[in-house]
Design a protein around this motif. Structure first.
Motif, PDB file in Angstrom:
ATOM      1  N   MET A 183      42.810 -18.455  53.041  1.00  0.00           N
ATOM      2  CA  MET A 183      42.217 -19.897  53.040  1.00  0.00           C
ATOM      3  C   MET A 183      42.156 -20.569  51.751  1.00  0.00           C
ATOM      4  SD  MET A 183      40.729 -22.397  55.109  1.00  0.00           S
ATOM      5  CE  MET A 183      40.385 -21.270  56.751  1.00  0.00           C
ATOM      6  N   ALA A 184      42.679 -21.797  51.513  1.00  0.00           N
ATOM      7  CA  ALA A 184      42.659 -22.303  50.446  1.00  0.00           C
ATOM      8  C   ALA A 184      41.693 -23.314  50.213  1.00  0.00           C
ATOM      9  CB  ALA A 184      44.023 -22.972  50.041  1.00  0.00           C
ATOM     10  N   GLU A 185      41.065 -23.745  49.154  1.00  0.00           N
ATOM     11  CA  GLU A 185      39.991 -24.820  49.192  1.00  0.00           C
ATOM     12  C   GLU A 185      40.181 -25.496  47.782  1.00  0.00           C
ATOM     13  OE1 GLU A 185      36.264 -22.715  51.421  1.00  0.00           O
ATOM     14  OE2 GLU A 185      36.103 -22.729  49.244  1.00  0.00           O
ATOM     15  N   ALA A 186      40.144 -26.900  47.794  1.00  0.00           N
ATOM     16  CA  ALA A 186      40.066 -27.630  46.734  1.00  0.00           C
ATOM     17  C   ALA A 186      38.560 -28.279  46.418  1.00  0.00           C
ATOM     18  CB  ALA A 186      41.010 -29.017  46.958  1.00  0.00           C
ATOM     19  N   TRP A 187      38.199 -27.934  45.148  1.00  0.00           N
ATOM     20  CA  TRP A 187      36.926 -28.360  44.752  1.00  0.00           C
ATOM     21  C   TRP A 187      36.720 -29.492  43.600  1.00  0.00           C
ATOM     22  CZ3 TRP A 187      32.271 -27.060  46.988  1.00  0.00           C
ATOM     23  CH2 TRP A 187      32.188 -25.973  48.103  1.00  0.00           C
ATOM     24  N   TRP A 188      35.900 -30.531  43.534  1.00  0.00           N
ATOM     25  CA  TRP A 188      35.769 -31.234  42.517  1.00  0.00           C
ATOM     26  C   TRP A 188      34.185 -31.800  42.563  1.00  0.00           C
ATOM     27  CZ3 TRP A 188      34.614 -36.578  42.094  1.00  0.00           C
ATOM     28  CH2 TRP A 188      35.042 -37.084  40.529  1.00  0.00           C
ATOM     29  N   ASN A 189      33.597 -31.972  41.316  1.00  0.00           N
ATOM     30  CA  ASN A 189      32.237 -32.172  41.264  1.00  0.00           C
ATOM     31  C   ASN A 189      31.299 -31.634  42.128  1.00  0.00           C
ATOM     32  OD1 ASN A 189      30.502 -33.829  39.799  1.00  0.00           O
ATOM     33  ND2 ASN A 189      30.677 -35.801  41.068  1.00  0.00           N
ATOM     34  N   ASP A 190      31.376 -30.510  42.363  1.00  0.00           N
ATOM     35  CA  ASP A 190      30.397 -29.679  43.324  1.00  0.00           C
ATOM     36  C   ASP A 190      30.851 -30.054  44.618  1.00  0.00           C
ATOM     37  OD1 ASP A 190      29.611 -27.958  41.272  1.00  0.00           O
ATOM     38  OD2 ASP A 190      27.985 -29.701  40.590  1.00  0.00           O
ATOM     39  N   THR A 191      31.933 -30.634  45.111  1.00  0.00           N
ATOM     40  CA  THR A 191      32.427 -30.831  46.463  1.00  0.00           C
ATOM     41  C   THR A 191      33.478 -30.335  46.911  1.00  0.00           C
ATOM     42  OG1 THR A 191      31.186 -33.152  46.009  1.00  0.00           O
ATOM     43  CG2 THR A 191      32.518 -33.033  47.842  1.00  0.00           C
ATOM     44  N   LEU A 192      33.466 -30.078  47.983  1.00  0.00           N
ATOM     45  CA  LEU A 192      34.553 -29.324  48.851  1.00  0.00           C
ATOM     46  C   LEU A 192      35.293 -30.597  49.181  1.00  0.00           C
ATOM     47  CD1 LEU A 192      36.232 -27.035  50.196  1.00  0.00           C
ATOM     48  CD2 LEU A 192      34.692 -27.618  52.271  1.00  0.00           C
ATOM     49  N   ILE A 193      36.647 -30.866  48.781  1.00  0.00           N
ATOM     50  CA  ILE A 193      37.701 -31.913  48.761  1.00  0.00           C
ATOM     51  C   ILE A 193      38.676 -31.489  50.070  1.00  0.00           C
ATOM     52  CG2 ILE A 193      39.584 -33.333  47.906  1.00  0.00           C
ATOM     53  CD1 ILE A 193      36.484 -33.680  46.716  1.00  0.00           C
ATOM     54  N   ALA A 194      38.875 -30.292  50.203  1.00  0.00           N
ATOM     55  CA  ALA A 194      39.784 -29.998  51.144  1.00  0.00           C
ATOM     56  C   ALA A 194      39.835 -28.543  51.379  1.00  0.00           C
ATOM     57  CB  ALA A 194      41.346 -30.330  50.843  1.00  0.00           C
ATOM     58  N   ARG A 195      40.058 -28.032  52.814  1.00  0.00           N
ATOM     59  CA  ARG A 195      40.217 -26.413  53.116  1.00  0.00           C
ATOM     60  C   ARG A 195      41.172 -26.412  54.348  1.00  0.00           C
ATOM     61  NH1 ARG A 195      34.716 -24.718  54.990  1.00  0.00           N
ATOM     62  NH2 ARG A 195      34.254 -24.094  52.915  1.00  0.00           N
ATOM     63  N   SER A 196      42.060 -25.382  53.889  1.00  0.00           N
ATOM     64  CA  SER A 196      43.055 -25.237  54.829  1.00  0.00           C
ATOM     65  C   SER A 196      43.681 -23.821  54.661  1.00  0.00           C
ATOM     66  CB  SER A 196      44.282 -26.103  55.132  1.00  0.00           C
ATOM     67  OG  SER A 196      45.144 -25.897  55.729  1.00  0.00           O
TER      68      SER A 196
END
Length: 94
Positions: free
Chosen positions: A1-14
């Motif tokens: 599972m990959a996740e994208a994070w910015w500014n302590d926020t989950l931006i995307a997960r797939s």
């Protein structure tokens, strides 16, 4: 599972990631609702085509043009149609 994070926020997960030139392209539907804001910015890649951009909004902050996608990629890059990638401090974790 990959996740994208910015500014302590989950931006995307797939778990459906396509990697092109070292960039992880997430399906658009994997992006957290409400974090993308349309941008007028575009750029051109000779083999992928014209990229469009979104800015990110998270926790009251904006990351301008930190997300890009190819609305109509060229044939050589057809696997990234409907997908987005990130930069400008967005951390992609596997």
């Amino acid at each position: 599972m990959a996740e994208a994070w910015w500014n302590d926020t989950l931006i995307a997960r797939s778990d459906d990631i396509v990697t092109v030139e070292g960039n992880a392209y997430f399906p658009l539907e994997a992006v957290t609702p409400g974090v993308l804001e349309a941008s007028a910015t575009t750029s051109f890649c000779p083999w992928k085509g014209t990229a469009s951009y979104h800015s990110l909004r998270a926790n009251g902050a904006e990351n301008r043009d930190a997300c890009w996608y190819y609305p109509e990629p060229k044939e050589a890059a057809k696997e990234i149609k409907g997908r987005v990638a990130f930069w400008k401090g967005v951390q992609v974790r596997n």
